[in-house]
Design a protein around this motif. Structure first.
Motif, PDB file in Angstrom:
ATOM      1  N   VAL A 114       0.867  -1.186   0.000  1.00 23.40           N
ATOM      2  CA  VAL A 114       0.000   0.000   0.000  1.00 23.40           C
ATOM      3  C   VAL A 114       0.897   1.226   0.000  1.00 23.40           C
ATOM      4  CG1 VAL A 114      -1.803   1.289   1.202  1.00 23.40           C
ATOM      5  CG2 VAL A 114      -1.827  -1.206   1.239  1.00 23.40           C
ATOM      6  N   SER A 120       2.077   4.810   0.531  1.00 21.34           N
ATOM      7  CA  SER A 120       1.770   6.036   1.262  1.00 21.34           C
ATOM      8  C   SER A 120       2.125   7.234   0.381  1.00 21.34           C
ATOM      9  CB  SER A 120       2.578   6.102   2.565  1.00 21.34           C
ATOM     10  OG  SER A 120       2.480   7.380   3.163  1.00 21.34           O
ATOM     11  N   ALA A 155      -4.810   8.826   5.923  1.00 19.53           N
ATOM     12  CA  ALA A 155      -4.287   9.249   4.626  1.00 19.53           C
ATOM     13  C   ALA A 155      -2.777   9.028   4.557  1.00 19.53           C
ATOM     14  CB  ALA A 155      -4.623  10.711   4.373  1.00 19.53           C
ATOM     15  N   GLY A 178      -1.927   5.619   3.557  1.00 23.60           N
ATOM     16  CA  GLY A 178      -2.107   5.248   2.162  1.00 23.60           C
ATOM     17  C   GLY A 178      -3.525   5.182   1.665  1.00 23.60           C
ATOM     18  N   SER A 179      -4.494   4.929   2.566  1.00 21.25           N
ATOM     19  CA  SER A 179      -5.883   4.842   2.102  1.00 21.25           C
ATOM     20  C   SER A 179      -6.828   4.828   3.284  1.00 21.25           C
ATOM     21  CB  SER A 179      -6.113   3.585   1.259  1.00 21.25           C
ATOM     22  OG  SER A 179      -7.485   3.438   0.953  1.00 21.25           O
ATOM     23  N   GLY A 235      -9.633   3.755   2.853  1.00 20.13           N
ATOM     24  CA  GLY A 235     -10.441   2.577   2.548  1.00 20.13           C
ATOM     25  C   GLY A 235     -10.127   1.369   3.397  1.00 20.13           C
ATOM     26  N   HIS A 286     -14.391   4.510   6.127  1.00 21.74           N
ATOM     27  CA  HIS A 286     -14.489   5.054   4.780  1.00 21.74           C
ATOM     28  C   HIS A 286     -15.811   5.713   4.418  1.00 21.74           C
ATOM     29  CE1 HIS A 286     -16.772   1.419   4.104  1.00 21.74           C
ATOM     30  NE2 HIS A 286     -15.705   0.631   4.193  1.00 21.74           N
ATOM     31  N   ASN A 345     -13.740  -1.453  -1.099  1.00 20.24           N
ATOM     32  CA  ASN A 345     -12.642  -2.144  -0.431  1.00 20.24           C
ATOM     33  C   ASN A 345     -13.169  -2.689   0.899  1.00 20.24           C
ATOM     34  OD1 ASN A 345     -10.328  -2.922   0.926  1.00 20.24           O
ATOM     35  ND2 ASN A 345      -9.107  -1.205   0.190  1.00 20.24           N
ATOM     36  N   ARG A 365      -4.934  -6.489  -4.702  1.00 20.16           N
ATOM     37  CA  ARG A 365      -5.487  -5.272  -4.087  1.00 20.16           C
ATOM     38  C   ARG A 365      -6.719  -4.818  -4.861  1.00 20.16           C
ATOM     39  NH1 ARG A 365       0.062  -4.347  -4.384  1.00 20.16           N
ATOM     40  NH2 ARG A 365      -0.168  -2.966  -6.177  1.00 20.16           N
ATOM     41  N   ASP A 401      -8.997   0.940  -5.457  1.00 23.03           N
ATOM     42  CA  ASP A 401      -8.616   2.157  -4.736  1.00 23.03           C
ATOM     43  C   ASP A 401      -7.167   2.101  -4.274  1.00 23.03           C
ATOM     44  OD1 ASP A 401      -9.688   0.092  -2.946  1.00 23.03           O
ATOM     45  OD2 ASP A 401      -9.239   1.506  -1.347  1.00 23.03           O
ATOM     46  N   LEU A 402      -6.587   0.898  -4.234  1.00 20.44           N
ATOM     47  CA  LEU A 402      -5.188   0.717  -3.849  1.00 20.44           C
ATOM     48  C   LEU A 402      -4.290   0.455  -5.054  1.00 20.44           C
ATOM     49  CD1 LEU A 402      -5.668  -1.529  -0.666  1.00 20.44           C
ATOM     50  CD2 LEU A 402      -5.391   0.965  -0.783  1.00 20.44           C
TER      51      LEU A 402
END
Length: 345
Positions: A113, A115, A247, A250-251, A253, A274, A287, A324, A327-328
């Protein structure tokens, strides 16, 4: 010996309805290996219900879930229903009625993932947010058309117990607490917060701690995210910091959260961060990791840390190997990603 837990499911709106089934499938798969079974009761409390019946949940809703062992929530929110309606009509009553005064948000950068920061490879910390008082009070009002007053309520009990939770948690981790404050600008509540945190810190001499003004702390989360272990913050500051931290990882989600009643007098509630994401609902794009990680947190809270660790380790392995969701940066849909994770488990 087998153990049975009764779980209240509130799928909610949008992708909340799509991520709860993967979470329960993972719980059942891991539970079968550890002698844990789950009895699920699902509730249709949502913005859709509000639109049809004028309330997010029935008048006796809290009594219906009071005896459950835990609550697993998907997401709440939908266009046409103001956010304050969905929040104050469902989430906040649950959090406050059941004394879920700890909001726990683990933050970690997982292999696979990306960042947005170049210096985030060692990020592994926890945001402990006060979840029942502070800036999110109902005290205040409007005076005519031109004045609005919002009171922040801080109590000795509220600050003491969230500080105690943070320091105790730090003792089981790397032994460091950062307290978010703004006592140079907020002249009553924040000095009060600082004083009580210092008092509680004295009861945990093996834990190092420092106080950071919220604006400087936000900058340091971006510039030096690896330096943090446990961050304790008021309701508003913790809310903002935890989303910023997600954030950094990295997500949003994959970000989980727990609304905890540590004494277990009432059920605790676990939910992904999310939101309901109406723009991707129904497209197999959600996700499920935020809900699955939240389910792992629920397992840990219910006294099954080994089973919880199996879930998080499977998550880490799958992400590291490149499977993944979109979104990733991957290609897997919700169902495909979940099927692969279940295969690993």
């Amino acid at each position: 010996m087998s153990t049975t837990h009764r779980i209240a499911l509130i799928p909610g709106d949008g992708i909340g309805q799509e991520v709860i089934p993967p979470a329960t499938a993972v719980l059942d798969a891991v539970g079968a290996r550890h002698g844990i079974t789950f009895a699920y009761d699902s509730f249709d409390w949502s913005c859709e219900r509000y639109a049809e019946q004028g309330a997010m949940m029935p008048a006796d809703g809290l009594d219906r879930i009071r005896a459950h062992d835990a609550i697993l929530l998907g997401a709440v929110g939908w266009p046409g229903v103001p956010d304050h309606v969905s929040l104050w009509g469902l989430l906040i009553p649950i959090r406050r009625e059941f004394s879920q005064y700890v909001n726990l948000r683990p933050i970690a950068v997982m292999e696979g993932v990306a960042s947005p920061l170049a210096n985030a490879e060692d990020v592994d910390f926890v945001v402990v947010r006060e979840n029942s008082e502070g800036e999110y009070s109902e005290v205040g009002g409007r005076v005519g058309r031109d004045i609005a007053i919002q009171e922040a309520i801080f109590t000795r009990t509220g600050v003491s117990r969230i500080a105690d939770y943070a320091f105790t948690l730090a003792e089981s981790r790397r032994g460091h607490v950062t307290s978010a404050t703004k006592s140079n600008g907020i002249v009553h509540t924040m000095p009060f917060w600082d004083e009580i945190v210092a008092e509680r810190a004295a009861l945990h001499p093996d834990v190092e701690w420092r106080s950071e003004h919220i604006d400087a702390l936000a900058a340091k989360l971006v510039l030096q995210p690896g330096r943090f272990d446990v961050i304790v913050a008021s309701n508003l500051f913790g809310d903002i910091l935890s989303d910023l931290a997600a954030a950094v990882a990295g997500s949003i989600g994959i970000a989980p959260s727990g609304n905890l009643n540590p004494e277990r007098e009432f059920p605790s509630m676990f939910e992904p961060v999310h939101g309901s994401a109406p723009d991707i609902a129904g497209q197999d794009l959600a996700n499920p990791l935020g809900a699955i990680w939240s389910a792992a947190m629920m397992l840990d809270h219910l006294g099954h840390p080994e089973a919880a660790e199996e879930i998080t380790q499977a998550m880490r392995t799958q992400l590291a190997e490149g499977n993944r969701t979109r979104d990733l940066g991957g290609q897997a849909g919700t169902h495909q990603f979940t099927s692969e994770l279940l295969h690993r488990l």
